[in-house]
Structures are given as C-alpha cells and as structure tokens.
Design a protein around this motif. Structure first.
Motif, mmCIF file in Angstrom:
data_model
loop_
_atom_site.group_PDB
_atom_site.id
_atom_site.type_symbol
_atom_site.label_atom_id
_atom_site.label_comp_id
_atom_site.label_asym_id
_atom_site.label_seq_id
_atom_site.Cartn_x
_atom_site.Cartn_y
_atom_site.Cartn_z
ATOM 1 N N LEU A 93 4.245 22.007 -5.738
ATOM 2 C CA LEU A 93 5.589 21.743 -5.207
ATOM 3 C C LEU A 93 6.535 22.884 -5.586
ATOM 4 C CD1 LEU A 93 5.853 17.908 -5.932
ATOM 5 C CD2 LEU A 93 5.271 19.040 -3.795
ATOM 6 N N SER A 94 6.201 24.070 -5.110
ATOM 7 C CA SER A 94 6.987 25.252 -5.473
ATOM 8 C C SER A 94 8.429 25.153 -4.978
ATOM 9 C CB SER A 94 6.322 26.523 -4.941
ATOM 10 O OG SER A 94 6.177 26.452 -3.538
ATOM 11 N N GLU A 95 8.647 24.497 -3.852
ATOM 12 C CA GLU A 95 10.012 24.363 -3.329
ATOM 13 C C GLU A 95 10.867 23.488 -4.254
ATOM 14 O OE1 GLU A 95 13.278 25.124 -1.404
ATOM 15 O OE2 GLU A 95 11.385 26.122 -0.957
ATOM 16 N N VAL A 96 10.291 22.426 -4.776
ATOM 17 C CA VAL A 96 11.021 21.561 -5.715
ATOM 18 C C VAL A 96 11.327 22.346 -6.993
ATOM 19 C CG1 VAL A 96 10.941 19.430 -7.076
ATOM 20 C CG2 VAL A 96 9.994 19.463 -4.752
ATOM 21 N N ALA A 97 10.356 23.115 -7.463
ATOM 22 C CA ALA A 97 10.579 23.945 -8.658
ATOM 23 C C ALA A 97 11.694 24.957 -8.406
ATOM 24 C CB ALA A 97 9.284 24.650 -9.053
ATOM 25 N N ARG A 98 11.718 25.536 -7.222
ATOM 26 C CA ARG A 98 12.790 26.487 -6.877
ATOM 27 C C ARG A 98 14.148 25.796 -6.849
ATOM 28 N NH1 ARG A 98 9.138 29.249 -3.977
ATOM 29 N NH2 ARG A 98 9.270 28.005 -2.100
ATOM 30 N N PHE A 147 8.037 20.265 -15.410
ATOM 31 C CA PHE A 147 7.541 21.255 -14.459
ATOM 32 C C PHE A 147 6.466 22.058 -15.176
ATOM 33 C CE2 PHE A 147 11.705 20.391 -12.614
ATOM 34 C CZ PHE A 147 11.396 20.297 -11.263
ATOM 35 N N SER A 148 5.246 21.976 -14.679
ATOM 36 C CA SER A 148 4.132 22.618 -15.361
ATOM 37 C C SER A 148 3.156 23.192 -14.347
ATOM 38 C CB SER A 148 3.433 21.598 -16.267
ATOM 39 O OG SER A 148 2.913 20.543 -15.483
ATOM 40 N N ALA A 149 2.057 23.719 -14.860
ATOM 41 C CA ALA A 149 0.990 24.253 -14.008
ATOM 42 C C ALA A 149 -0.340 24.009 -14.708
ATOM 43 C CB ALA A 149 1.197 25.748 -13.765
ATOM 44 N N THR A 150 -1.377 23.811 -13.924
ATOM 45 C CA THR A 150 -2.690 23.514 -14.504
ATOM 46 C C THR A 150 -3.218 24.675 -15.343
ATOM 47 O OG1 THR A 150 -3.764 24.273 -12.484
ATOM 48 C CG2 THR A 150 -3.349 21.904 -12.677
ATOM 49 N N TRP A 151 -2.843 25.895 -15.003
ATOM 50 C CA TRP A 151 -3.342 27.080 -15.704
ATOM 51 C C TRP A 151 -2.515 27.427 -16.947
ATOM 52 C CZ3 TRP A 151 0.822 30.153 -15.761
ATOM 53 C CH2 TRP A 151 1.730 30.047 -14.700
ATOM 54 N N CYS A 152 -1.467 26.678 -17.206
ATOM 55 C CA CYS A 152 -0.520 26.984 -18.285
ATOM 56 C C CYS A 152 -0.973 26.347 -19.601
ATOM 57 C CB CYS A 152 0.864 26.468 -17.863
ATOM 58 S SG CYS A 152 2.088 26.409 -19.169
ATOM 59 N N GLY A 153 -1.366 27.173 -20.560
ATOM 60 C CA GLY A 153 -1.817 26.680 -21.860
ATOM 61 C C GLY A 153 -0.775 25.848 -22.591
ATOM 62 N N LYS A 182 6.012 14.344 -13.617
ATOM 63 C CA LYS A 182 5.281 15.595 -13.825
ATOM 64 C C LYS A 182 5.114 16.247 -12.463
ATOM 65 C CE LYS A 182 0.912 17.377 -15.624
ATOM 66 N NZ LYS A 182 1.355 18.102 -16.787
ATOM 67 N N ILE A 183 5.571 17.489 -12.361
ATOM 68 C CA ILE A 183 5.480 18.232 -11.110
ATOM 69 C C ILE A 183 4.763 19.549 -11.371
ATOM 70 C CG2 ILE A 183 6.804 19.463 -9.340
ATOM 71 C CD1 ILE A 183 8.900 17.272 -9.515
ATOM 72 N N TRP A 195 8.076 13.045 -3.870
ATOM 73 C CA TRP A 195 9.216 13.458 -4.692
ATOM 74 C C TRP A 195 10.519 12.955 -4.084
ATOM 75 C CZ3 TRP A 195 11.215 14.177 -9.048
ATOM 76 C CH2 TRP A 195 12.472 14.757 -9.179
ATOM 77 N N ASP A 196 10.702 13.136 -2.786
ATOM 78 C CA ASP A 196 11.932 12.691 -2.127
ATOM 79 C C ASP A 196 12.125 11.183 -2.303
ATOM 80 O OD1 ASP A 196 12.434 15.284 -1.312
ATOM 81 O OD2 ASP A 196 11.689 14.978 0.730
ATOM 82 N N GLU A 197 11.044 10.442 -2.183
ATOM 83 C CA GLU A 197 11.107 8.984 -2.348
ATOM 84 C C GLU A 197 11.480 8.615 -3.786
ATOM 85 O OE1 GLU A 197 7.747 5.571 -2.618
ATOM 86 O OE2 GLU A 197 7.641 6.853 -0.848
ATOM 87 N N GLN A 198 10.809 9.221 -4.751
ATOM 88 C CA GLN A 198 11.076 8.924 -6.164
ATOM 89 C C GLN A 198 12.486 9.366 -6.563
ATOM 90 O OE1 GLN A 198 9.301 7.268 -8.444
ATOM 91 N NE2 GLN A 198 7.634 6.850 -7.032
ATOM 92 N N TRP A 199 12.869 10.550 -6.138
ATOM 93 C CA TRP A 199 14.198 11.081 -6.455
ATOM 94 C C TRP A 199 15.269 10.161 -5.875
ATOM 95 C CZ3 TRP A 199 16.878 13.716 -9.636
ATOM 96 C CH2 TRP A 199 18.115 14.269 -9.287
#
Length: 134
Positions: free
Chosen positions: A86-91, A51-57, A80-81, A32-36
C-alpha cells in the motif's frame, strides 16, 4: 565467531499473521478506506498504524512487541500496513522509513515514532489512551 555475531544481530523471523492478534493487517486500499472510515471520526479512539515491510529487519524485530501492545491496549485500534503493498497509503502519511508508527485521534496525527523504539511507542500509546479517559 562469525556465527555468534550473526545470531546476536539477526532479527527474529516475522511472526505469522494468524492467531489471536488484535492487529488488523490491511492488504488493500479498499480495506484501508473501510477501516479508516470506521474509526477516524471517533475523537476518543486511538489508532496506531505500523508502517512496515517484510524485508525490514527492525520491523520484524518489533512485531511481537506491537502485537503484545495491541493485546494489552484494548481501547486502541492497531493496524499493520506493508509499505510495498500500500505505497499510496504510506505516501499519504509521509512515511519515509520503516518501521514508522503513526498515532491518530479524531482523524488527525497526534504523534509518530520512527524506528523500532518499543519503549517510546508504548509510552506514547499509554499517554494518548490515558488522555481519552480523563
């Protein structure tokens, strides 16, 4: 009858990350740091982060549309994160619900779409890409 309703409201399975998608799946803070770093300072480049999650319908439901947009809007960069990876990036981006799409230009957030709102997301992507070329 229960199976009828469950098939109507069950989101499609998550698409495989392989293939020809232009969506960059980011799985580490270093990536992420590299891409950003590579994209944030370009004032004309639109960055769209899912920003998504695998369990999110709803996240799985909108994923094919997001991949389609990435293919059609070549002037933007689509990331796609996974918020669990990457909870810190989401925060840092103050993500509180999934899916959340953050649109960025010149390193600054210009818009946000919370929820699987395909039409709203596409309209905003189109608007901010168009504003680059004027």
């Amino acid at each position: 009858m229960g199976s009828f309703f469950s098939t109507m409201f069950t989101p499609p399975p998550a698409a495989d990350d392989g293939g020809d998608s232009r969506v960059v799946a980011v799985h580490s803070t270093a990536t992420w740091d590299e891409q950003w770093g590579a994209h944030k300072s370009n004032p004309n480049k639109l960055i769209v982060i899912d920003f998504s999650a695998t369990w999110c319908g709803p996240c799985r439901f909108i994923e094919p549309a997001f991949k389609d947009m990435a293919g059609r809007f070549a002037d933007a960069v689509f990331f796609k994160i996974d918020v669990d990876e990457l909870s810190e990036v989401a925060r840092q981006w103050k993500v509180e619900a999934m899916p959340t799409f953050v649109l960025i230009k010149g390193g600054k957030e210009v818009s946000r779409v919370v929820g699987a709102k395909k039409d709203e997301l596409e309209r905003k992507v189109n608007m901010f890409i168009s504003s680059s070329s004027s």
